[in-house]
Design a protein around this motif. Structure first.
Motif, PDB file in Angstrom:
ATOM      1  N   LEU A   1       0.825  -1.200   0.000  1.00  0.00           N
ATOM      2  CA  LEU A   1       0.000   0.000   0.000  1.00  0.00           C
ATOM      3  C   LEU A   1       0.863   1.256   0.000  1.00  0.00           C
ATOM      4  N   SER A   2       1.926   1.232   0.777  1.00  0.00           N
ATOM      5  CA  SER A   2       2.835   2.372   0.806  1.00  0.00           C
ATOM      6  C   SER A   2       3.438   2.615  -0.575  1.00  0.00           C
ATOM      7  N   GLU A   3       3.831   1.568  -1.246  1.00  0.00           N
ATOM      8  CA  GLU A   3       4.398   1.688  -2.591  1.00  0.00           C
ATOM      9  C   GLU A   3       3.358   2.227  -3.565  1.00  0.00           C
ATOM     10  N   TRP A   4       2.117   1.742  -3.455  1.00  0.00           N
ATOM     11  CA  TRP A   4       1.051   2.214  -4.336  1.00  0.00           C
ATOM     12  C   TRP A   4       0.810   3.709  -4.119  1.00  0.00           C
ATOM     13  N   PHE A   5       0.731   4.114  -2.846  1.00  0.00           N
ATOM     14  CA  PHE A   5       0.566   5.540  -2.560  1.00  0.00           C
ATOM     15  C   PHE A   5       1.690   6.346  -3.198  1.00  0.00           C
ATOM     16  N   TYR A   6       2.908   5.891  -3.031  1.00  0.00           N
ATOM     17  CA  TYR A   6       4.065   6.604  -3.590  1.00  0.00           C
ATOM     18  C   TYR A   6       3.938   6.739  -5.108  1.00  0.00           C
ATOM     19  N   GLN A   7       3.620   5.655  -5.773  1.00  0.00           N
ATOM     20  CA  GLN A   7       3.499   5.682  -7.234  1.00  0.00           C
ATOM     21  C   GLN A   7       2.381   6.623  -7.678  1.00  0.00           C
ATOM     22  N   VAL A   8       1.239   6.537  -7.029  1.00  0.00           N
ATOM     23  CA  VAL A   8       0.081   7.328  -7.434  1.00  0.00           C
ATOM     24  C   VAL A   8       0.244   8.800  -7.094  1.00  0.00           C
ATOM     25  N   MET A   9       0.859   9.086  -5.951  1.00  0.00           N
ATOM     26  CA  MET A   9       0.948  10.464  -5.493  1.00  0.00           C
ATOM     27  C   MET A   9       2.162  11.215  -6.026  1.00  0.00           C
ATOM     28  N   PHE A  10       3.279  10.522  -6.198  1.00  0.00           N
ATOM     29  CA  PHE A  10       4.518  11.243  -6.489  1.00  0.00           C
ATOM     30  C   PHE A  10       5.156  10.891  -7.827  1.00  0.00           C
ATOM     31  N   GLN A  11       4.801   9.765  -8.400  1.00  0.00           N
ATOM     32  CA  GLN A  11       5.434   9.356  -9.649  1.00  0.00           C
ATOM     33  C   GLN A  11       4.504   9.535 -10.857  1.00  0.00           C
ATOM     34  N   SER A  12       3.275   9.981 -10.615  1.00  0.00           N
ATOM     35  CA  SER A  12       2.326  10.138 -11.705  1.00  0.00           C
ATOM     36  C   SER A  12       1.264  11.155 -11.295  1.00  0.00           C
ATOM     37  N   ASP A  13       0.342  11.388 -12.183  1.00  0.00           N
ATOM     38  CA  ASP A  13      -0.806  12.244 -11.879  1.00  0.00           C
ATOM     39  C   ASP A  13      -2.063  11.411 -11.671  1.00  0.00           C
ATOM     40  N   GLU A  14      -1.901  10.147 -11.325  1.00  0.00           N
ATOM     41  CA  GLU A  14      -3.034   9.230 -11.222  1.00  0.00           C
ATOM     42  C   GLU A  14      -3.991   9.566 -10.085  1.00  0.00           C
ATOM     43  N   LEU A  15      -3.495  10.133  -8.987  1.00  0.00           N
ATOM     44  CA  LEU A  15      -4.381  10.407  -7.856  1.00  0.00           C
ATOM     45  C   LEU A  15      -5.533  11.303  -8.291  1.00  0.00           C
ATOM     46  N   GLU A  16      -5.243  12.289  -9.095  1.00  0.00           N
ATOM     47  CA  GLU A  16      -6.285  13.202  -9.572  1.00  0.00           C
ATOM     48  C   GLU A  16      -7.344  12.455 -10.382  1.00  0.00           C
ATOM     49  N   GLY A  17      -6.922  11.466 -11.151  1.00  0.00           N
ATOM     50  CA  GLY A  17      -7.863  10.687 -11.942  1.00  0.00           C
ATOM     51  C   GLY A  17      -8.647   9.675 -11.127  1.00  0.00           C
ATOM     52  N   ILE A  18      -8.066   9.228 -10.020  1.00  0.00           N
ATOM     53  CA  ILE A  18      -8.713   8.215  -9.183  1.00  0.00           C
ATOM     54  C   ILE A  18      -9.626   8.862  -8.147  1.00  0.00           C
ATOM     55  N   VAL A  19      -9.123   9.905  -7.504  1.00  0.00           N
ATOM     56  CA  VAL A  19      -9.864  10.576  -6.429  1.00  0.00           C
ATOM     57  C   VAL A  19     -10.186  11.986  -6.911  1.00  0.00           C
ATOM     58  N   HIS A  20     -11.420  12.199  -7.294  1.00  0.00           N
ATOM     59  CA  HIS A  20     -11.812  13.473  -7.897  1.00  0.00           C
ATOM     60  C   HIS A  20     -12.033  14.576  -6.866  1.00  0.00           C
ATOM     61  N   ASP A  21     -12.376  14.215  -5.659  1.00  0.00           N
ATOM     62  CA  ASP A  21     -12.609  15.199  -4.602  1.00  0.00           C
ATOM     63  C   ASP A  21     -11.297  15.483  -3.884  1.00  0.00           C
TER      64      ASP A  21
END
Length: 63
Positions: A2-22
Motif C-alpha cells: 500500500l505504501s508503494e502504491w501511494f508513492y506511485q500514485v501520489m509522487f510518480q504520476s498524476d493518477e491520484l487526480e484521476g482516481i480521487v476526484h474530490d
C-alpha cells in the motif's frame, strides 16, 4: 504494498487526480501515506525491491 502504491500514485504520476476526484479526500490519503512511511522501516532497507516483489507474489497467490 500500500505504501508503494501511494508513492506511485501520489509522487510518480498524476493518477491520484484521476482516481480521487474530490481533492478534500487527498488530505487523509496523504496522512495515511505519511503514517505508513513513518512506521515501515522496510521501505528504507537495501533489499526493499526484492521484498516488495515477494509481497506482490504472495498477494497474487491469495487472490
Amino acid at each position: 504494498m500500500l505504501s508503494e502504491w501511494f508513492y506511485q500514485v501520489m509522487f510518480q504520476s498524476d493518477e491520484l487526480e484521476g482516481i480521487v476526484h474530490d481533492r478534500a479526500v487527498w488530505s487523509p490519503i496523504c496522512a495515511i501515506s505519511g503514517a505508513l512511511d513513518k512506521t515501515l522501516s522496510e521501505i528504507f532497507m537495501p533489499d526493499y525491491g526484492p521484498r516488495l516483489e515477494a509481497a506482490k507474489e504472495r498477494l497474487h497467490a491469495d487472490l
